[in-house]
Write a protein that holds these residues in place. Sequence first.
Motif, PDB file in Angstrom:
ATOM      1  N   PHE A 308       0.825  -1.208   0.000  1.00 43.88           N
ATOM      2  CA  PHE A 308       0.000   0.000   0.000  1.00 43.88           C
ATOM      3  C   PHE A 308       0.862   1.262   0.000  1.00 43.88           C
ATOM      4  N   ALA A 309       2.039   1.190   0.594  1.00 38.93           N
ATOM      5  CA  ALA A 309       2.964   2.317   0.492  1.00 38.93           C
ATOM      6  C   ALA A 309       3.338   2.555  -0.964  1.00 38.93           C
ATOM      7  N   ALA A 310       3.528   1.457  -1.714  1.00 39.04           N
ATOM      8  CA  ALA A 310       3.849   1.588  -3.147  1.00 39.04           C
ATOM      9  C   ALA A 310       2.728   2.288  -3.897  1.00 39.04           C
ATOM     10  N   LEU A 311       1.489   1.950  -3.545  1.00 40.02           N
ATOM     11  CA  LEU A 311       0.347   2.589  -4.205  1.00 40.02           C
ATOM     12  C   LEU A 311       0.332   4.090  -3.917  1.00 40.02           C
ATOM     13  N   ALA A 312       0.805   4.458  -2.740  1.00 41.81           N
ATOM     14  CA  ALA A 312       0.877   5.876  -2.371  1.00 41.81           C
ATOM     15  C   ALA A 312       2.136   6.546  -2.917  1.00 41.81           C
ATOM     16  N   GLY A 313       2.976   5.778  -3.629  1.00 42.35           N
ATOM     17  CA  GLY A 313       4.177   6.346  -4.217  1.00 42.35           C
ATOM     18  C   GLY A 313       5.386   6.327  -3.312  1.00 42.35           C
ATOM     19  N   ARG A 314       5.299   5.583  -2.196  1.00 40.69           N
ATOM     20  CA  ARG A 314       6.405   5.530  -1.242  1.00 40.69           C
ATOM     21  C   ARG A 314       7.173   4.223  -1.402  1.00 40.69           C
ATOM     22  N   THR A 315       8.483   4.314  -1.358  1.00 44.53           N
ATOM     23  CA  THR A 315       9.347   3.146  -1.524  1.00 44.53           C
ATOM     24  C   THR A 315       9.863   2.673  -0.175  1.00 44.53           C
ATOM     25  N   SER A 316       9.770   1.384   0.070  1.00 48.07           N
ATOM     26  CA  SER A 316      10.343   0.791   1.286  1.00 48.07           C
ATOM     27  C   SER A 316      10.876  -0.592   0.928  1.00 48.07           C
ATOM     28  N   ARG A 317      11.987  -0.963   1.563  1.00 48.90           N
ATOM     29  CA  ARG A 317      12.634  -2.238   1.248  1.00 48.90           C
ATOM     30  C   ARG A 317      13.187  -2.868   2.524  1.00 48.90           C
ATOM     31  N   PRO A 318      13.325  -4.189   2.534  1.00 49.16           N
ATOM     32  CA  PRO A 318      13.944  -4.830   3.707  1.00 49.16           C
ATOM     33  C   PRO A 318      15.427  -4.525   3.773  1.00 49.16           C
ATOM     34  N   GLU A 319      15.961  -4.592   4.985  1.00 50.77           N
ATOM     35  CA  GLU A 319      17.400  -4.449   5.155  1.00 50.77           C
ATOM     36  C   GLU A 319      18.102  -5.660   4.545  1.00 50.77           C
ATOM     37  N   ARG A 320      19.317  -5.467   4.078  1.00 52.08           N
ATOM     38  CA  ARG A 320      20.095  -6.581   3.555  1.00 52.08           C
ATOM     39  C   ARG A 320      20.456  -7.546   4.680  1.00 52.08           C
ATOM     40  N   GLY A 321      20.653  -8.808   4.303  1.00 47.16           N
ATOM     41  CA  GLY A 321      21.009  -9.811   5.293  1.00 47.16           C
ATOM     42  C   GLY A 321      19.771 -10.316   6.007  1.00 47.16           C
ATOM     43  N   GLY A 322      19.920 -10.701   7.250  1.00 44.58           N
ATOM     44  CA  GLY A 322      18.785 -11.222   7.995  1.00 44.58           C
ATOM     45  C   GLY A 322      18.821 -12.734   8.077  1.00 44.58           C
ATOM     46  N   LEU A 323      17.715 -13.301   8.534  1.00 41.38           N
ATOM     47  CA  LEU A 323      17.607 -14.738   8.744  1.00 41.38           C
ATOM     48  C   LEU A 323      16.959 -15.395   7.530  1.00 41.38           C
ATOM     49  N   VAL A 324      16.702 -16.689   7.649  1.00 43.18           N
ATOM     50  CA  VAL A 324      16.026 -17.457   6.595  1.00 43.18           C
ATOM     51  C   VAL A 324      14.654 -17.874   7.109  1.00 43.18           C
ATOM     52  N   GLY A 325      13.616 -17.498   6.380  1.00 36.48           N
ATOM     53  CA  GLY A 325      12.261 -17.920   6.705  1.00 36.48           C
ATOM     54  C   GLY A 325      11.903 -19.161   5.914  1.00 36.48           C
ATOM     55  N   HIS A 326      11.203 -20.099   6.543  1.00 34.81           N
ATOM     56  CA  HIS A 326      10.929 -21.381   5.891  1.00 34.81           C
ATOM     57  C   HIS A 326       9.495 -21.819   6.150  1.00 34.81           C
ATOM     58  N   ILE A 327       8.819 -22.238   5.091  1.00 37.86           N
ATOM     59  CA  ILE A 327       7.549 -22.947   5.212  1.00 37.86           C
ATOM     60  C   ILE A 327       7.749 -24.323   4.607  1.00 37.86           C
ATOM     61  N   ALA A 328       7.330 -25.358   5.340  1.00 35.51           N
ATOM     62  CA  ALA A 328       7.440 -26.741   4.879  1.00 35.51           C
ATOM     63  C   ALA A 328       6.034 -27.339   4.826  1.00 35.51           C
ATOM     64  N   TYR A 329       5.702 -27.962   3.699  1.00 40.36           N
ATOM     65  CA  TYR A 329       4.381 -28.560   3.522  1.00 40.36           C
ATOM     66  C   TYR A 329       4.429 -30.051   3.825  1.00 40.36           C
ATOM     67  N   PHE A 330       3.291 -30.568   4.274  1.00 40.41           N
ATOM     68  CA  PHE A 330       3.178 -31.986   4.586  1.00 40.41           C
ATOM     69  C   PHE A 330       2.541 -32.721   3.415  1.00 40.41           C
ATOM     70  N   SER A 331       3.002 -33.919   3.190  1.00 41.64           N
ATOM     71  CA  SER A 331       2.392 -34.786   2.186  1.00 41.64           C
ATOM     72  C   SER A 331       2.454 -36.221   2.718  1.00 41.64           C
ATOM     73  N   PHE A 332       1.304 -36.689   3.186  1.00 42.73           N
ATOM     74  CA  PHE A 332       1.205 -38.031   3.745  1.00 42.73           C
ATOM     75  C   PHE A 332       0.552 -38.964   2.725  1.00 42.73           C
ATOM     76  N   PRO A 333       0.596 -40.258   2.948  1.00 41.00           N
ATOM     77  CA  PRO A 333      -0.106 -41.161   2.028  1.00 41.00           C
ATOM     78  C   PRO A 333      -1.591 -40.805   1.965  1.00 41.00           C
ATOM     79  N   PRO A 334      -2.183 -40.814   0.770  1.00 42.84           N
ATOM     80  CA  PRO A 334      -3.612 -40.486   0.677  1.00 42.84           C
ATOM     81  C   PRO A 334      -4.474 -41.605   1.248  1.00 42.84           C
ATOM     82  N   GLY A 335      -5.654 -41.239   1.698  1.00 44.43           N
ATOM     83  CA  GLY A 335      -6.595 -42.209   2.243  1.00 44.43           C
ATOM     84  C   GLY A 335      -7.395 -41.590   3.366  1.00 44.43           C
ATOM     85  N   VAL A 336      -8.195 -42.411   4.031  1.00 42.11           N
ATOM     86  CA  VAL A 336      -9.012 -41.939   5.147  1.00 42.11           C
ATOM     87  C   VAL A 336      -8.136 -41.878   6.399  1.00 42.11           C
ATOM     88  N   LEU A 337      -8.101 -40.726   7.037  1.00 42.69           N
ATOM     89  CA  LEU A 337      -7.274 -40.531   8.222  1.00 42.69           C
ATOM     90  C   LEU A 337      -7.879 -41.292   9.402  1.00 42.69           C
TER      91      LEU A 337
END
Length: 405
Positions: A308-337
């Motif tokens: 929304f800042a971009a829509l207002a014409g304002r620029t913002s960016r993350p700092e260089r460096g930082g940590l690693v963010g991770h999302i991991a998805y599950f995939s189990f055998p299909p069937g009735v749980l």
Amino acid sequence: MPNLVMVMPYQAYLGKARAEGFRITAIWDPAEAGRLFGADAPAYLEEVEAQADGLRLVDFTDRVAYADAIRSAVRETGAEHVWHVGSEESMQLAYEVADDLGAAVNSPHSVFLLNDKLAMRTLLRDKGISTVRFATADRWQDVEKLLDGFTLPVVVKPAALSASRGTLLLTDPAGLPAWGDELAALAYSGPLLVEEYLRGPEFSVETMTVRGEHHVLGVTRKLLGPLPHFVERGHLFGEPETAATRQVAALAVELLDAAGYQCGPAHTEVILTADGPRIVESQARLGGDKIPNLIELATGFDVKRAMFAALAGRTSRPERGGLVGHIAYFSFPPGVLRSVSGLDAVRALDYVDTLSFPFAPGDVLPETVSSKTRHGFVILTGSADAAEAQARADRVRALIEVEVR
């Protein structure tokens, strides 16, 4: 405070918009909310209505009613802009109507060039950017005769579906009828693409465009699940800056320039082949699969507010460096749980930010063929590096035990 008509604003966007000085009139389709949020859709829309300055409900597949809803919202609120950064399937008409009203954030043509896989591939070919061999067909039955121009395997996919739906690695023409059945189940009858199979690590480039200038927020590494379906089993945001990732990011910016994109987020997928980076596809929205959450966990940067800042014409960016963010998805055998254990043990881990396993005994775990059929996920707090993040995800997966019938 300027008025903004926004199609499909997610709950998480509304407070961010107000913080950047916008009043939001929201337009939603209850059926689309149902596809996204299931039984929670009515409560979700109630919360949208509570946070927004107005809510209109309309069937996005009814083009006349949908266009009228946008026009009347602009007329009654005096909105300066109409914006849609939700699902691609309903995005194009919103930008066409907005353009007619002189309220478009981006031109309909630029959005079409990014979202439509065939239009994007044609643009890249005509500009001599990221050359990839491809062919098109109107029906799946016409694909087999196109295969003589390729070396198997090839990637076959619909031009206008999102979330990896209908995308397949075709190793044998005998698999085409089953793919045709999959497209029919998705009610898809549009153009189809046959593309050479690109080999190499896959990334996505998260960008924010402000007044036509494209700012790279970072590069995400994509972890693919088993083929033949191209369904991610995870994402790692915070890929270290190297010569290769700079090439990947520069290619995404080149596409945005070629498309004439002017404002807002984009998510561009790139494979780093032995011949250099090649674009897979792009979307005129934030990255899916909770990538904005990963950016915030890794860097503290609020990309949703920055939109929304971009829509207002304002620029913002993350700092260089930082940590690693991770999302991991599950995939189990299909069937009735039948049973599941270990969820409480996972929630107790100090590096688990969010755990989602939306199934109970008696529910069916579907086969994972698209991002819509995965079996839940875990989002981890920032890790020192990718190796630590993946080791933590492996620990989570090992703790969860399911029994299916």
